[in-house]
Design an enzyme around this catalytic site. Structure first.
Site, PDB file in Angstrom:
ATOM      1  N   GLU A   1      -6.622  -8.019  -0.449  1.00 23.84           N
ATOM      2  CA  GLU A   1      -6.968  -8.004   0.981  1.00 23.84           C
ATOM      3  C   GLU A   1      -8.418  -7.600   1.163  1.00 23.84           C
ATOM      4  OE1 GLU A   1      -4.809  -5.469   3.652  1.00 23.84           O
ATOM      5  OE2 GLU A   1      -2.892  -6.011   2.767  1.00 23.84           O
TER       6      GLU A   1
ATOM      7  N   GLU B   1       0.804  -1.226   0.000  1.00 20.51           N
ATOM      8  CA  GLU B   1       0.000   0.000   0.000  1.00 20.51           C
ATOM      9  C   GLU B   1       0.845   1.288   0.000  1.00 20.51           C
ATOM     10  OE1 GLU B   1      -2.643  -0.473   3.324  1.00 20.51           O
ATOM     11  OE2 GLU B   1      -4.115  -1.476   2.066  1.00 20.51           O
TER      12      GLU B   1
HETATM   13  C1  GAL Z   1      -4.313  -3.010   5.090  1.00 19.31           C
HETATM   14  C2  GAL Z   1      -2.864  -3.423   5.248  1.00 19.31           C
HETATM   15  C3  GAL Z   1      -2.726  -4.666   6.088  1.00 19.31           C
HETATM   16  C4  GAL Z   1      -3.533  -4.532   7.334  1.00 19.31           C
HETATM   17  C5  GAL Z   1      -4.947  -4.226   6.968  1.00 19.31           C
HETATM   18  C6  GAL Z   1      -5.835  -4.077   8.159  1.00 19.31           C
HETATM   19  O1  GAL Z   1      -4.479  -1.714   4.676  1.00 19.31           O
HETATM   20  O2  GAL Z   1      -2.277  -3.661   4.003  1.00 19.31           O
HETATM   21  O3  GAL Z   1      -1.386  -4.859   6.403  1.00 19.31           O
HETATM   22  O4  GAL Z   1      -3.000  -3.506   8.112  1.00 19.31           O
HETATM   23  O5  GAL Z   1      -4.989  -3.024   6.267  1.00 19.31           O
HETATM   24  O6  GAL Z   1      -7.109  -3.617   7.767  1.00 19.31           O
END
Ligand code: GAL
Length: 667
Positions: A305, A150
């Site tokens: 994710e 990110e």
């Molecule tokens: C994302 C990040 C992850 C984790 C997740 C939690 O933005 O890439 O590492 O922190 O959020 O929501």
């Protein structure tokens, strides 16, 4: 048909085995097999373990983890750990720690503790990426490379300043050009040497809008350079068959130009965490997914994710209801994702994200969430045939990082002008109308779309203006909303009447903006009223479809329609309420012949279609999602086989339970 990473859909999540020990790993193996996990993202934040001292690598533990995953049939999305530099790096390179706009240098103790423009950081990041690639390019578990995590940080330090000056020289050529572009004649801001220019740090009063805009462009280019350096370091060892990408940040973050990243990644990957429940989560999912598909130019893409349940944010944590896991995932799949990954596999019991949900919760596998995860894995296996198929749209919403960055500066005529919210609203209105939409850049060839929406396209380059003109002339329908096309690529007003760049296409000339106070309304000739904005506007060839009905604007056009070339340019000069906005879109959609994927669905029920070859035949898969907490019967959907249940749709129409879903292979 092949998916992005091989046959079928990818399923799995971030896997951080370094938090656990042997007995847990053994349980992970069994649970992953049972859930049908086939892809694990490994190593995202593992830099301190992989390189415990500068230049000394420790790969044995990762060798063992990759071998174990491979033996268990799980492929690996191998990440470079550069979003979390080790403590030794900070001590050795204090100058590489990020500095905020007010001059605070941040300290170690979290993640993202680096300045992307710091040469020491860039060298260290490219080095660890190359070392990983050298070691693992040939590993049989390797499916893809995941660079960084990110790209979303910004830094205002002296090293950023130095890199910014280099970027400015390349963009403007001379100080005279820069001074003219930024309009530094105002407030006596003229720069006499490059060294006088700093990043736009905290100031007493309004900052220079050209300066702000250029810094954001610079920063995005810097982030992209940091990405491509790592990608190229990987490529020196890893062949073209293993794709390289990064996980793009949530839609509300606007630090990088996503079109530029879309061009450099082998496929687009996104992270997505809806921030509201119910129907809103459905709309938000569609928004994120349509963007991901668009930035990749229509290629399949991957949801890298999402959360299984609670997501901790600064404000609150949003729990998912039973069924949300499957429905949200199908929301992404229906719009082109070739799989679904989560953050993370096993819920941490320590560390900064101990309250973030996971595929195996704190309470263990005997839990509602884990059962839904296992059921999702089984569902994805049944949907394997959709992998590699694509989504086509006849409508597009324009999205431009420059327009966002430019509008997001101080000194605008109204605090209620919000680029992201306006774009989201336009997309949502199309979503509610059942119309699948792409996002597009104003300078793209738009001719394949019947309808293009331009919400808050405040900044419009000359090339963008010419492109929109060509689009309408060639037969397209363009709906422009207020405060669009008013400044050029330098963030300078196009004088002679608003909206400068689009006056001819829209057949109008605006003399004066009349922003409305918060809560104030402007009466309109159809009995409704507008909020946020109004304008003193004349038609110059266009026809007024709605007029202002009170005050000094009474009788002036509020909504106009202009036949231009073979197409039509609409202009909406105020913010309509949801119902009238939907009615306007319905009218425009009908006029330009864009139909819903499935006409007549009740509000809160979503349908979206993927297409692709199956056994040599062009096939459609209709994803139908009921975001309501009531059952629905859909007489408009009477054919197809639901891949999730194997059942054929009954002749009187598909029935869905509250929150229910179906994926229909169409006859
Ligand atoms: C994302 C990040 C992850 C984790 C997740 C939690 O933005 O890439 O590492 O922190 O959020 O929501």
């Amino acid at each position: 048909m092949g998916g992005l990473l091989g046959p079928g859909l990818a399923f799995g999540g971030d896997y951080n085995p370094e938090q656990w020990d042997e007995p847990v790993w053994r349980e992970d193996d069994a649970l992953m097999r049972q859930a049908g996990v086939n892809l694990a993202t490994v190593g995202v934040f593992s830099w301190a373990l992989l390189e415990p001292e500068e230049g000394h690598y420790s790969f044995d533990w990762l060798d063992a983890q990759l071998d174990r995953l491979h033996a268990n049939g799980v492929r690996v999305d191998l990440a470079t750990p550069t979003a979390s530099p080790p403590p030794w790096f900070t001590l050795a390179h204090p100058e590489a720690m990020p500095v905020t706009a007010d001059g605070t240098r941040l300290t170690h103790g979290s993640r993202d503790t680096y300045c992307l423009a710091a040469p020491a950081y860039r060298r260290a990041a490219a080095r660890i990426a190359g070392a990983l690639a050298e070691r693992y390019a040939g590993h049989p578990a390797l499916a893809m490379w995941h660079v960084h995590n990110e790209y979303a940080t910004v830094c205002y330090c002296e090293q950023s300043a130095a890199a910014f000056r280099v970027w400015l020289r390349a963009r403007h050529g001379s100080l005279d050009e820069l001074n003219s572009a930024w309009g530094t004649a105002f407030w006596g801001q003229r720069y006499g040497s490059w060294e006088q220019i700093t990043p736009p740090r905290a100031t007493q009063w309004h900052q220079n809008p050209g300066h702000l805009l250029d810094f954001r462009r610079f920063w995005s280019d810097e982030a992209l350079a940091a990405y491509t350096e790592q990608r190229d370091a990987i490529r020196r060892h890893s062949g073209p068959r293993t794709p390289v990408t990064t996980n793009l940040m949530l839609p509300g973050y606007q630090v990088i130009d996503l079109w530029a990243f879309g061009r450099e990644v082998d496929f687009v990957g996104i992270d997505h965490y809806p921030d509201a429940p119910g129907v809103d989560a459905g709309a938000d999912t569609a928004f994120g997914a349509d963007r991901a598909r668009s930035f990749g130019g229509g290629k399949p893409w991957l949801l890298i994710e999402q959360g299984t349940n609670t997501v901790h944010t600064a404000e609150r944590t949003l729990a998912k209801e039973p069924g949300d896991l499957l429905r949200h995932t199908l929301g992404h799949l229906g719009r082109g994702s070739d799989g679904a990954l989560f953050f993370q596999w096993r819920q941490s019991k320590a560390g900064a994200e101990l309250w973030h949900s996971a595929m195996v919760p704190h309470a263990g596998p005997d839990t509602r969430i884990h059962r839904e995860v296992v059921a999702l894995g089984a569902a994805l296996e049944r949907l394997a045939e959709v992998a590699g198929s694509t989504v086509a749209a006849e409508a597009a919403v324009l999205w431009d990082a420059d327009a966002w960055w430019a509008l997001d500066t101080n000194g605008m005529p109204s605090a209620d002008l919000d680029y992201h919210a306006t774009v989201r609203r336009a997309h949502r209105a199309l979503w509610e109308a059942g119309v699948t939409a792409d996002f597009a850049h104003p300078e793209h060839d738009l001719s394949r779309y019947r309808l293009v929406l331009a919400p808050s396209l405040y900044l419009l380059s000359d090339a963008g203006a010419a492109s929109l003109r060509r689009y309408v002339e060639g037969g397209g329908t363009l709906l422009v909303q207020y405060f669009s096309g008013v400044v050029d690529a330098r963030h300078q007003v196009r004088t002679g009447g608003y909206p400068g760049a689009l006056r001819e296409v829209l057949g109008i000339r605006g003399e004066e903006f009349r922003p409305l106070a918060t809560g104030a309304t402007a009466a309109l000739s159809d009995g409704s009223s507008g909020t946020v904005w109004s304008e003193d506007l004349r038609t110059e060839g266009a026809r007024a479809v709605l007029r202002y009905a009170s005050g000094s604007l009474a009788g002036r056009p509020a909504l106009t329609r202009h036949a231009f070339g073979a197409g039509t340019g609409w202009y909406l000069s105020t913010r309509l309420d949801d119902e009238r906005y939907a009615a306007l879109l319905a009218r425009v959609l009908e006029e330009c012949g864009v139909a819903a994927e499935v006409p007549g669905l009740p509000p809160g029920v979503e349908a979206v279609r993927r297409r692709g070859p199956l056994d040599g035949r062009d096939t459609g898969w209709l994803f139908v999602l009921n975001h309501l907490d009531t059952p629905v019967q859909l007489p408009g959907i009477t054919a197809g086989r639901d891949l999730l249940t194997g059942a054929d749709v009954p002749g009187d129409g598909l029935r869905l339970a509250p929150g229910g879903v179906a994926v229909l292979r169409e006859p």
